[in-house]
Design a protein around this motif. Sequence first.
Motif, PDB file in Angstrom:
ATOM      1  N   VAL A 202       0.829  -1.196   0.000  1.00 35.24           N
ATOM      2  CA  VAL A 202       0.000   0.000   0.000  1.00 35.24           C
ATOM      3  C   VAL A 202       0.865   1.248   0.000  1.00 35.24           C
ATOM      4  O   VAL A 202       2.078   1.198   0.161  1.00 35.24           O
ATOM      5  N   GLU A 203       0.206   2.397  -0.164  1.00 35.19           N
ATOM      6  CA  GLU A 203       0.901   3.669  -0.245  1.00 35.19           C
ATOM      7  C   GLU A 203       0.770   4.436   1.068  1.00 35.19           C
ATOM      8  O   GLU A 203      -0.197   4.273   1.798  1.00 35.19           O
ATOM      9  N   GLY A 204       1.745   5.294   1.333  1.00 39.80           N
ATOM     10  CA  GLY A 204       1.648   6.209   2.462  1.00 39.80           C
ATOM     11  C   GLY A 204       2.144   5.614   3.761  1.00 39.80           C
ATOM     12  O   GLY A 204       2.623   4.490   3.840  1.00 39.80           O
ATOM     13  N   THR A 205       2.027   6.408   4.821  1.00 37.57           N
ATOM     14  CA  THR A 205       2.460   6.009   6.153  1.00 37.57           C
ATOM     15  C   THR A 205       1.252   5.726   7.037  1.00 37.57           C
ATOM     16  O   THR A 205       0.109   6.020   6.670  1.00 37.57           O
ATOM     17  N   LEU A 206       1.488   5.145   8.194  1.00 36.88           N
ATOM     18  CA  LEU A 206       0.425   4.799   9.135  1.00 36.88           C
ATOM     19  C   LEU A 206      -0.682   3.998   8.444  1.00 36.88           C
ATOM     20  O   LEU A 206      -1.879   4.257   8.615  1.00 36.88           O
ATOM     21  N   VAL A 207      -0.278   3.007   7.647  1.00 36.79           N
ATOM     22  CA  VAL A 207      -1.242   2.246   6.853  1.00 36.79           C
ATOM     23  C   VAL A 207      -2.217   1.477   7.734  1.00 36.79           C
ATOM     24  O   VAL A 207      -3.349   1.194   7.322  1.00 36.79           O
ATOM     25  N   PRO A 240      -4.326 -16.551   6.702  1.00 42.49           N
ATOM     26  CA  PRO A 240      -3.631 -16.797   7.971  1.00 42.49           C
ATOM     27  C   PRO A 240      -2.910 -18.137   8.016  1.00 42.49           C
ATOM     28  O   PRO A 240      -1.948 -18.297   8.775  1.00 42.49           O
ATOM     29  N   ASN A 241      -3.344 -19.103   7.224  1.00 42.60           N
ATOM     30  CA  ASN A 241      -2.689 -20.411   7.219  1.00 42.60           C
ATOM     31  C   ASN A 241      -1.333 -20.355   6.520  1.00 42.60           C
ATOM     32  O   ASN A 241      -0.355 -20.959   6.972  1.00 42.60           O
ATOM     33  N   ARG A 242      -1.266 -19.621   5.422  1.00 36.74           N
ATOM     34  CA  ARG A 242      -0.014 -19.493   4.675  1.00 36.74           C
ATOM     35  C   ARG A 242       0.775 -18.255   5.071  1.00 36.74           C
ATOM     36  O   ARG A 242       1.904 -18.070   4.616  1.00 36.74           O
ATOM     37  N   ASN A 243       0.145 -17.401   5.885  1.00 40.23           N
ATOM     38  CA  ASN A 243       0.750 -16.128   6.280  1.00 40.23           C
ATOM     39  C   ASN A 243       1.160 -15.328   5.050  1.00 40.23           C
ATOM     40  O   ASN A 243       2.250 -14.771   4.962  1.00 40.23           O
ATOM     41  N   SER A 244       0.244 -15.267   4.084  1.00 38.54           N
ATOM     42  CA  SER A 244       0.515 -14.584   2.819  1.00 38.54           C
ATOM     43  C   SER A 244      -0.561 -13.541   2.542  1.00 38.54           C
ATOM     44  O   SER A 244      -1.696 -13.655   3.019  1.00 38.54           O
ATOM     45  N   ILE A 245      -0.173 -12.533   1.770  1.00 33.49           N
ATOM     46  CA  ILE A 245      -1.099 -11.453   1.399  1.00 33.49           C
ATOM     47  C   ILE A 245      -1.056 -11.264  -0.107  1.00 33.49           C
ATOM     48  O   ILE A 245       0.011 -11.313  -0.725  1.00 33.49           O
ATOM     49  N   ARG A 246      -2.214 -11.065  -0.681  1.00 37.20           N
ATOM     50  CA  ARG A 246      -2.278 -10.713  -2.105  1.00 37.20           C
ATOM     51  C   ARG A 246      -3.113  -9.454  -2.263  1.00 37.20           C
ATOM     52  O   ARG A 246      -4.044  -9.199  -1.486  1.00 37.20           O
ATOM     53  N   LYS A 247      -2.750  -8.671  -3.260  1.00 35.64           N
ATOM     54  CA  LYS A 247      -3.416  -7.400  -3.515  1.00 35.64           C
ATOM     55  C   LYS A 247      -4.140  -7.466  -4.847  1.00 35.64           C
ATOM     56  O   LYS A 247      -3.567  -7.878  -5.854  1.00 35.64           O
ATOM     57  N   VAL A 248      -5.403  -7.070  -4.836  1.00 34.69           N
ATOM     58  CA  VAL A 248      -6.208  -7.052  -6.054  1.00 34.69           C
ATOM     59  C   VAL A 248      -6.625  -5.615  -6.328  1.00 34.69           C
ATOM     60  O   VAL A 248      -7.301  -4.992  -5.508  1.00 34.69           O
ATOM     61  N   THR A 249      -6.188  -5.102  -7.464  1.00 34.29           N
ATOM     62  CA  THR A 249      -6.554  -3.736  -7.863  1.00 34.29           C
ATOM     63  C   THR A 249      -7.853  -3.753  -8.653  1.00 34.29           C
ATOM     64  O   THR A 249      -8.034  -4.590  -9.542  1.00 34.29           O
ATOM     65  N   VAL A 250      -8.757  -2.870  -8.313  1.00 33.57           N
ATOM     66  CA  VAL A 250     -10.042  -2.770  -9.005  1.00 33.57           C
ATOM     67  C   VAL A 250      -9.906  -1.742 -10.118  1.00 33.57           C
ATOM     68  O   VAL A 250      -9.701  -0.551  -9.865  1.00 33.57           O
ATOM     69  N   GLU A 251      -9.991  -2.219 -11.367  1.00 40.21           N
ATOM     70  CA  GLU A 251      -9.832  -1.347 -12.519  1.00 40.21           C
ATOM     71  C   GLU A 251     -11.177  -0.774 -12.965  1.00 40.21           C
ATOM     72  O   GLU A 251     -12.238  -1.268 -12.602  1.00 40.21           O
TER      73      GLU A 251
END
Length: 284
Positions: A202-207, A240-251
Amino acid sequence: MSHPAFDVEANHCSHLHGLICYATASASAELKVYNSSTRKSTTLPKLEPETSVKSHFLGYDGIDCVYKVLCMSGPKPVFQVMTLGDGSSWKTIDVGLYSHFPLVNHICIDGVLYYEACADTKLKGTSFIIRFDVRSENFERIKMPGDDVKCSAMVSYEGKLAIISMEISSDGGLVLWVLEDAVRHKWLKKVFVLPNWWTSFVEGTLVHVFHRFVNVNDAGELVLAPIFVLTRHYVLYYDPNRNSIRKVTVEGIEEPKRHDNSRPFDACRLLHLCSSQVESLMFL
Protein backbone atom coordinates in the motif's frame (compact mmCIF):
# COMPACT_ATOMS: atom_id res chain seq x y z
CA MET A 1 -22.11 -1.53 -13.59
CA SER A 2 -23.83 1.79 -13.28
CA HIS A 3 -24.56 3.28 -9.88
CA PRO A 4 -28.25 3.39 -8.86
CA ALA A 5 -27.71 7.13 -8.29
CA PHE A 6 -29.08 7.55 -4.79
CA ASP A 7 -28.24 10.18 -2.22
CA VAL A 8 -27.77 8.32 1.02
CA GLU A 9 -26.03 8.53 4.35
CA ALA A 10 -23.43 5.92 5.26
CA ASN A 11 -25.58 4.15 7.83
CA HIS A 12 -28.61 3.84 5.54
CA CYS A 13 -27.47 0.90 3.43
CA SER A 14 -27.59 -2.88 3.85
CA HIS A 15 -26.71 -5.62 1.38
CA LEU A 16 -27.33 -9.36 1.08
CA HIS A 17 -26.98 -11.83 -1.81
CA GLY A 18 -26.64 -9.10 -4.42
CA LEU A 19 -29.56 -7.04 -3.10
CA ILE A 20 -28.89 -3.55 -1.72
CA CYS A 21 -31.43 -1.81 0.50
CA TYR A 22 -31.09 1.93 1.00
CA ALA A 23 -33.07 4.92 2.21
CA THR A 24 -33.28 8.17 0.29
CA ALA A 25 -31.88 11.19 2.11
CA SER A 26 -34.90 13.38 1.47
CA ALA A 27 -37.17 14.63 4.24
CA SER A 28 -39.80 12.02 3.31
CA ALA A 29 -37.30 9.17 3.23
CA GLU A 30 -38.26 6.10 1.20
CA LEU A 31 -36.79 2.61 1.31
CA LYS A 32 -35.63 1.12 -1.97
CA VAL A 33 -34.12 -2.23 -2.92
CA TYR A 34 -31.64 -2.46 -5.79
CA ASN A 35 -30.77 -5.78 -7.48
CA SER A 36 -27.16 -5.56 -8.64
CA SER A 37 -27.70 -8.50 -11.05
CA THR A 38 -30.81 -7.28 -12.87
CA ARG A 39 -29.84 -3.63 -12.17
CA LYS A 40 -33.43 -2.85 -11.31
CA SER A 41 -34.67 -1.07 -8.20
CA THR A 42 -38.04 -0.93 -6.54
CA THR A 43 -39.54 1.42 -3.97
CA LEU A 44 -41.00 -0.27 -0.92
CA PRO A 45 -44.41 0.76 0.43
CA LYS A 46 -44.43 3.68 2.84
CA LEU A 47 -44.33 2.92 6.52
CA GLU A 48 -47.53 3.13 8.53
CA PRO A 49 -47.70 5.49 10.27
CA GLU A 50 -45.59 7.50 7.84
CA THR A 51 -42.47 8.43 9.80
CA SER A 52 -38.76 8.83 9.12
CA VAL A 53 -36.58 5.75 8.58
CA LYS A 54 -33.90 5.42 11.27
CA SER A 55 -32.42 1.96 10.60
CA HIS A 56 -33.07 -0.98 8.29
CA PHE A 57 -31.54 -4.39 7.56
CA LEU A 58 -31.94 -7.13 4.98
CA GLY A 59 -32.48 -10.68 6.20
CA TYR A 60 -32.94 -14.04 4.46
CA ASP A 61 -34.91 -17.08 5.62
CA GLY A 62 -33.35 -20.14 3.96
CA ILE A 63 -36.24 -22.46 4.95
CA ASP A 64 -39.02 -20.50 3.24
CA CYS A 65 -36.52 -18.91 0.79
CA VAL A 66 -37.75 -15.37 1.42
CA TYR A 67 -36.07 -12.01 1.96
CA LYS A 68 -37.31 -9.65 4.63
CA VAL A 69 -36.56 -6.04 5.53
CA LEU A 70 -36.44 -5.11 9.22
CA CYS A 71 -36.93 -1.40 9.78
CA MET A 72 -36.98 0.93 12.76
CA SER A 73 -38.73 4.27 12.30
CA GLY A 74 -38.98 7.29 14.56
CA PRO A 75 -39.11 9.61 16.39
CA LYS A 76 -40.71 7.08 18.74
CA PRO A 77 -39.00 3.74 17.98
CA VAL A 78 -41.28 1.41 16.03
CA PHE A 79 -40.02 -1.85 14.52
CA GLN A 80 -41.66 -3.18 11.37
CA VAL A 81 -40.89 -6.04 9.01
CA MET A 82 -41.90 -6.75 5.43
CA THR A 83 -41.42 -9.78 3.14
CA LEU A 84 -40.08 -8.90 -0.29
CA GLY A 85 -41.71 -10.02 -3.52
CA ASP A 86 -45.03 -11.38 -2.23
CA GLY A 87 -47.03 -8.16 -2.22
CA SER A 88 -47.24 -7.96 1.56
CA SER A 89 -47.16 -4.71 3.52
CA TRP A 90 -45.30 -3.60 6.62
CA LYS A 91 -46.11 -5.41 9.86
CA THR A 92 -45.36 -3.95 13.30
CA ILE A 93 -43.52 -6.34 15.61
CA ASP A 94 -42.92 -6.24 19.36
CA VAL A 95 -39.33 -6.28 20.62
CA GLY A 96 -40.55 -7.48 24.03
CA LEU A 97 -37.99 -6.94 26.77
CA TYR A 98 -35.26 -6.06 24.29
CA SER A 99 -35.80 -2.34 23.78
CA HIS A 100 -32.88 -0.98 21.74
CA PHE A 101 -31.60 1.40 19.07
CA PRO A 102 -29.79 -0.27 16.14
CA LEU A 103 -26.30 0.79 15.07
CA VAL A 104 -24.60 0.22 11.70
CA ASN A 105 -22.83 -3.17 11.83
CA HIS A 106 -24.94 -6.17 10.80
CA ILE A 107 -24.88 -9.54 9.05
CA CYS A 108 -27.31 -12.35 8.24
CA ILE A 109 -26.12 -15.94 8.86
CA ASP A 110 -28.28 -19.05 8.37
CA GLY A 111 -31.60 -17.24 8.73
CA VAL A 112 -30.50 -15.10 11.68
CA LEU A 113 -29.91 -11.36 11.42
CA TYR A 114 -27.33 -10.01 13.85
CA TYR A 115 -26.79 -6.30 14.37
CA GLU A 116 -25.07 -4.04 16.88
CA ALA A 117 -27.36 -1.96 19.09
CA CYS A 118 -27.38 0.38 22.06
CA ALA A 119 -29.88 0.95 24.88
CA ASP A 120 -29.47 4.74 24.96
CA THR A 121 -31.47 7.03 22.68
CA LYS A 122 -28.30 9.05 21.97
CA LEU A 123 -26.48 5.86 20.91
CA LYS A 124 -24.02 6.12 23.78
CA GLY A 125 -22.82 3.64 26.33
CA THR A 126 -22.01 -0.07 26.11
CA SER A 127 -23.28 -1.69 22.93
CA PHE A 128 -24.57 -5.26 22.51
CA ILE A 129 -25.71 -7.63 19.76
CA ILE A 130 -29.34 -8.18 18.78
CA ARG A 131 -30.21 -11.59 17.33
CA PHE A 132 -33.30 -11.46 15.09
CA ASP A 133 -34.68 -14.76 13.78
CA VAL A 134 -35.89 -13.91 10.27
CA ARG A 135 -38.44 -16.75 10.15
CA SER A 136 -40.02 -16.45 13.62
CA GLU A 137 -39.37 -12.69 13.83
CA ASN A 138 -38.25 -12.98 17.46
CA PHE A 139 -35.55 -10.89 19.14
CA GLU A 140 -32.79 -11.92 21.56
CA ARG A 141 -29.95 -9.96 23.13
CA ILE A 142 -26.31 -11.10 23.21
CA LYS A 143 -23.63 -9.50 25.37
CA MET A 144 -20.41 -8.25 23.83
CA PRO A 145 -17.18 -10.14 24.72
CA GLY A 146 -16.22 -7.19 26.94
CA ASP A 147 -17.13 -3.59 27.68
CA ASP A 148 -13.98 -2.36 25.92
CA VAL A 149 -14.59 -4.30 22.69
CA LYS A 150 -15.33 -1.95 19.78
CA CYS A 151 -16.91 -3.58 16.76
CA SER A 152 -15.47 -2.63 13.37
CA ALA A 153 -17.36 -5.22 11.30
CA MET A 154 -19.49 -8.33 11.62
CA VAL A 155 -18.50 -11.37 9.55
CA SER A 156 -19.21 -15.06 9.17
CA TYR A 157 -16.23 -17.08 10.39
CA GLU A 158 -16.52 -20.84 9.83
CA GLY A 159 -20.32 -20.41 9.75
CA LYS A 160 -20.48 -18.49 13.03
CA LEU A 161 -20.95 -14.84 13.90
CA ALA A 162 -17.68 -13.03 14.48
CA ILE A 163 -16.83 -9.43 15.21
CA ILE A 164 -13.54 -7.75 14.44
CA SER A 165 -11.94 -5.22 16.76
CA MET A 166 -12.11 -1.57 15.77
CA GLU A 167 -8.48 -0.98 14.83
CA ILE A 168 -5.51 -2.72 13.24
CA SER A 169 -2.62 -2.35 15.67
CA SER A 170 0.67 -0.81 14.58
CA ASP A 171 2.25 -4.29 14.49
CA GLY A 172 -0.47 -5.55 12.15
CA GLY A 173 -2.52 -7.33 14.80
CA LEU A 174 -6.19 -8.18 14.20
CA VAL A 175 -8.48 -9.46 16.96
CA LEU A 176 -11.48 -11.58 15.98
CA TRP A 177 -14.18 -12.58 18.48
CA VAL A 178 -16.20 -15.67 17.45
CA LEU A 179 -19.60 -16.36 19.02
CA GLU A 180 -19.45 -19.97 20.28
CA ASP A 181 -22.68 -20.00 22.32
CA ALA A 182 -25.39 -17.33 21.93
CA VAL A 183 -27.36 -18.56 24.97
CA ARG A 184 -24.40 -18.38 27.35
CA HIS A 185 -22.88 -15.34 25.62
CA LYS A 186 -19.66 -17.28 25.11
CA TRP A 187 -17.06 -15.79 22.76
CA LEU A 188 -13.76 -17.21 21.50
CA LYS A 189 -10.88 -14.77 20.96
CA LYS A 190 -8.64 -15.29 17.92
CA VAL A 191 -5.62 -13.09 17.15
CA PHE A 192 -4.14 -12.73 13.67
CA VAL A 193 -0.91 -10.85 12.99
CA LEU A 194 -0.22 -9.60 9.47
CA PRO A 195 3.37 -10.11 8.26
CA ASN A 196 5.66 -7.10 8.64
CA TRP A 197 5.99 -6.68 4.88
CA TRP A 198 2.24 -6.16 4.31
CA THR A 199 2.83 -2.39 4.27
CA SER A 200 4.75 -2.78 0.99
CA PHE A 201 1.42 -3.44 -0.74
CA VAL A 202 0.00 0.00 0.00
CA GLU A 203 0.90 3.67 -0.25
CA GLY A 204 1.65 6.21 2.46
CA THR A 205 2.46 6.01 6.15
CA LEU A 206 0.42 4.80 9.14
CA VAL A 207 -1.24 2.25 6.85
CA HIS A 208 -2.71 0.39 9.84
CA VAL A 209 -4.76 3.50 10.65
CA PHE A 210 -6.16 3.95 7.14
CA HIS A 211 -7.22 0.36 6.50
CA ARG A 212 -10.10 -1.66 7.86
CA PHE A 213 -11.17 -5.27 8.08
CA VAL A 214 -14.10 -6.05 5.77
CA ASN A 215 -14.89 -9.75 5.72
CA VAL A 216 -13.72 -13.36 5.70
CA ASN A 217 -14.23 -15.00 2.32
CA ASP A 218 -15.13 -18.64 1.64
CA ALA A 219 -11.44 -19.53 1.33
CA GLY A 220 -10.78 -18.33 4.88
CA GLU A 221 -8.90 -15.21 3.77
CA LEU A 222 -9.28 -12.00 5.76
CA VAL A 223 -10.35 -9.16 3.48
CA LEU A 224 -9.00 -5.64 4.12
CA ALA A 225 -9.61 -2.40 2.26
CA PRO A 226 -8.48 1.23 2.56
CA ILE A 227 -10.81 3.59 4.40
CA PHE A 228 -9.83 6.43 2.05
CA VAL A 229 -9.08 6.04 -1.65
CA LEU A 230 -6.07 8.20 -2.55
CA THR A 231 -5.24 7.11 -6.10
CA ARG A 232 -6.75 3.76 -6.97
CA HIS A 233 -9.14 1.17 -5.60
CA TYR A 234 -7.75 -2.10 -4.25
CA VAL A 235 -8.49 -4.91 -1.81
CA LEU A 236 -6.07 -6.99 0.30
CA TYR A 237 -6.53 -10.70 1.04
CA TYR A 238 -4.64 -12.22 3.98
CA ASP A 239 -4.38 -16.02 4.27
CA PRO A 240 -3.63 -16.80 7.97
CA ASN A 241 -2.69 -20.41 7.22
CA ARG A 242 -0.01 -19.49 4.67
CA ASN A 243 0.75 -16.13 6.28
CA SER A 244 0.51 -14.58 2.82
CA ILE A 245 -1.10 -11.45 1.40
CA ARG A 246 -2.28 -10.71 -2.11
CA LYS A 247 -3.42 -7.40 -3.52
CA VAL A 248 -6.21 -7.05 -6.05
CA THR A 249 -6.55 -3.74 -7.86
CA VAL A 250 -10.04 -2.77 -9.00
CA GLU A 251 -9.83 -1.35 -12.52
CA GLY A 252 -12.30 0.83 -14.38
CA ILE A 253 -13.16 3.26 -11.58
CA GLU A 254 -12.17 6.89 -11.96
CA GLU A 255 -9.56 8.22 -9.55
CA PRO A 256 -11.06 10.42 -6.81
CA LYS A 257 -10.81 14.12 -7.51
CA ARG A 258 -9.35 16.52 -4.97
CA HIS A 259 -12.00 19.11 -4.09
CA ASP A 260 -9.82 21.44 -2.05
CA ASN A 261 -6.14 21.78 -2.98
CA SER A 262 -5.45 23.76 0.21
CA ARG A 263 -6.19 20.76 2.40
CA PRO A 264 -3.22 18.44 3.06
CA PHE A 265 -5.42 15.35 2.94
CA ASP A 266 -8.46 15.13 0.73
CA ALA A 267 -9.60 11.79 -0.64
CA CYS A 268 -12.66 9.75 -1.44
CA ARG A 269 -14.01 7.87 1.59
CA LEU A 270 -14.95 4.28 0.85
CA LEU A 271 -18.35 3.93 2.52
CA HIS A 272 -19.38 0.41 1.50
CA LEU A 273 -17.59 -2.66 0.21
CA CYS A 274 -19.72 -5.72 -0.51
CA SER A 275 -17.80 -9.01 -0.74
CA SER A 276 -18.96 -12.55 -1.63
CA GLN A 277 -21.30 -11.28 -4.34
CA VAL A 278 -24.13 -13.67 -5.27
CA GLU A 279 -26.10 -13.33 -8.50
CA SER A 280 -29.80 -12.96 -7.77
CA LEU A 281 -32.51 -12.88 -10.44
CA MET A 282 -35.21 -12.10 -7.90
CA PHE A 283 -37.89 -9.77 -9.26
CA LEU A 284 -39.18 -7.43 -6.58
